[in-house]
Scaffold this active site. Structure first.
Site, PDB file in Angstrom:
ATOM      1  N   ASP A 107       0.816  -1.220   0.000  1.00 41.13           N
ATOM      2  CA  ASP A 107       0.000   0.000   0.000  1.00 41.13           C
ATOM      3  C   ASP A 107       0.845   1.263   0.000  1.00 41.13           C
ATOM      4  OD1 ASP A 107      -2.425  -1.283  -0.076  1.00 41.13           O
ATOM      5  OD2 ASP A 107      -2.742  -1.220   2.101  1.00 41.13           O
ATOM      6  N   ARG A 114       0.806   4.646  16.954  1.00 40.76           N
ATOM      7  CA  ARG A 114       0.345   5.604  15.937  1.00 40.76           C
ATOM      8  C   ARG A 114       0.616   7.065  16.277  1.00 40.76           C
ATOM      9  NH1 ARG A 114       0.954   2.154  12.136  1.00 40.76           N
ATOM     10  NH2 ARG A 114      -0.550   0.464  12.130  1.00 40.76           N
TER      11      ARG A 114
HETATM   12  N1  ARG Z   1      -7.062  -3.791  16.143  1.00 36.19           N
HETATM   13  C1  ARG Z   1      -5.850  -3.151  16.533  1.00 36.19           C
HETATM   14  C2  ARG Z   1      -6.089  -1.708  16.833  1.00 36.19           C
HETATM   15  O1  ARG Z   1      -7.041  -1.139  16.384  1.00 36.19           O
HETATM   16  C3  ARG Z   1      -4.732  -3.339  15.538  1.00 36.19           C
HETATM   17  C4  ARG Z   1      -4.949  -2.753  14.163  1.00 36.19           C
HETATM   18  C5  ARG Z   1      -3.902  -3.088  13.143  1.00 36.19           C
HETATM   19  N2  ARG Z   1      -3.806  -4.501  12.938  1.00 36.19           N
HETATM   20  C6  ARG Z   1      -3.178  -5.139  11.923  1.00 36.19           C
HETATM   21  N3  ARG Z   1      -3.153  -6.433  11.974  1.00 36.19           N
HETATM   22  N4  ARG Z   1      -2.588  -4.495  10.965  1.00 36.19           N
HETATM   23  O2  ARG Z   1      -5.305  -1.115  17.520  1.00 36.19           O
END
Ligand code: ARG
Length: 404
Positions: free
Chosen positions: A15, A95
């Site tokens: 991506d 993040r």
């Molecule tokens: N569900 C988790 C969150 O919202 C992880 C999201 C990313 N997961 C992944 N397998 N790329 O924090």
């Protein structure tokens, strides 16, 4: 005319590789990639070359590990923040720091926009964009994956081939994986069926409890004011300490989690996690708090932990509420110093011992032996007053007294 410059959060995956080219075409922009090292073991090697080959004018790789551990993970650990009682939030807490690194580069490189590769139905887009909004309200945010025309992986690969973007030839794993020092998040493929037990190949960094050693491994963790500072008697910096605990716990099959969770965007999703170090450190920290926090603070803090987890999961790291909750948490941690001994065995953790210079456990008060100093007589008056409200209520409301 001078070209617009865009900083993009870049992992090197399909991506974000497409994004680099797509932004140049669609926005006639110069693209600068930013890759954060959050302690993930894979991915970093070769990322810079790949970014440049995909058409980036500059590729940053930023080592964020120390900042991540000290300013993001320790606060989360001290708060006891675990989403929906299960998920230690490795992805969620990464993040905001990646967003911060992105903004820093955007400033340095005089960019007018930032971009990320998150999908339109996940939590990560929210975390990225709310963090950027808080740190740099003037920066435009572009989310190509929400806008672009590609409907499948195959279409993206075709686009790469057309533009000479290197695509990794390795067989695509059926899973979507995000990894950092605090844990690994794994979704998609068969995991989308909540009734399906995760196949062994879904796990990346822990051994199956079935194949873990047949005798327990003991581990002792020293904390100073809520922060782990030594393991098995060895002082370590935060990065090494988490790595060490990840290894020991992972070998014992500890830290596998399977969760149907409530996303911020309204859906339930099923994801599995591996967070051996995080699970062990939260366990140890909680045990030390049981010994050192007074009852009211301990009970109150569980509410704060819940709200803190929601806030991190929901992308509000850079918020006045988080700062305020940190102030509360830090005040409570002044006494969370001491040592916890744990027993790891085939996927389980047991407490094997705890001690602290601030221990509130008083043998003279707790003992049933002759050394007992508890004032038994004082209990009589205490119970009389304590039970007075219910006694009064049921004296008046005879019809509501329990018949069972
Ligand atoms: N569900 C988790 C969150 O919202 C992880 C999201 C990313 N997961 C992944 N397998 N790329 O924090």
């Amino acid at each position: 005319m001078k070209k617009e410059r865009i900083a993009v959060a870049y992992s090197g995956g399909l991506d974000t590789s497409v994004i680099v080219k797509w932004l140049q075409e669609k926005y006639n922009a110069e693209v600068i990639t930013v890759t954060g090292n959050l302690g993930q073991k894979k991915e970093i090697a070769g990322v810079r070359e790949k970014a440049l080959k995909s058409g980036a004018v500059k590729a940053y790789i930023v080592d964020l590990r120390k900042e991540f551990v000290e300013h993001y993970l320790w606060p989360v650990l001290k708060a006891g923040a675990v989403y929906e009682h299960t998920y230690p939030m490795a992805t969620s807490i990464g993040r905001p720091l990646l967003a911060k690194a992105l903004v820093d580069v955007a400033r340095k490189e005089k960019c007018t926009a930032v971009a990320h590769g998150c999908t339109g139905k996940g939590n990560d887009q929210v975390r990225f964009e709310v963090s950027v909004a808080a740190l740099a309200p003037d920066l435009r945010i572009i989310a190509p994956v929400r806008e672009w025309e590609f409907k499948s992986r195959e279409e993206e690969i075709a686009y790469c081939e057309k533009h000479g973007i290197p695509v990794v030839a390795t067989k695509k794993s059926p899973y979507s994986i995000d990894e950092n020092i605090w844990g690994t998040s794994i979704e998609c493929g068969i995991l989308e069926d909540p009734m399906a037990e995760p196949p062994e190949d879904a796990y990346q960094r822990t051994v199956s409890p079935l194949r873990a050693p047949n005798k327990p491994t003991y581990i002792t963790i020293d904390f100073k004011e809520g922060i782990p500072v030594a393991v098995d008697g060895k002082k370590m910096n935060g990065i090494d300490l988490i790595d060490y605990v990840n290894t020991v716990a992972g070998k014992n099959g500890v830290g596998r989690l399977d969760l149907v969770e409530n996303r911020l965007v309204g859906i339930k999703s099923r994801e599995i996690y591996e967070a051996p170090g995080a699970v062990v450190l939260h366990f140890a920290h909680r045990e030390l708090e049981r010994l050192t926090l007074d009852k009211d603070t301990a009970h109150y803090k569980t509410k704060v932990a819940h709200d803190y987890a929601d806030l991190v999961y929901n992308g509000l790291w850079f918020s006045p509420l988080r700062t305020a909750l940190d102030a509360f948490v830090n005040e409570t941690q002044k006494v969370v110093t001491g040592t916890v001994k744990l027993k790891l065995y085939k996927g389980s953790i047991e407490i094997a011992g705890r001690t602290s210079p601030y221990s509130l456990y008083d043998t003279k008060l707790a003992t049933y032996s002759a050394d007992d100093q508890f004032d038994h007589k004082a209990s009589e008056g205490f119970i009389k007053i304590y039970g007075l409200p219910v006694k009064t209520f049921y004296r008046v409301n005879k019809h509501l007294r329990s018949k069972e």
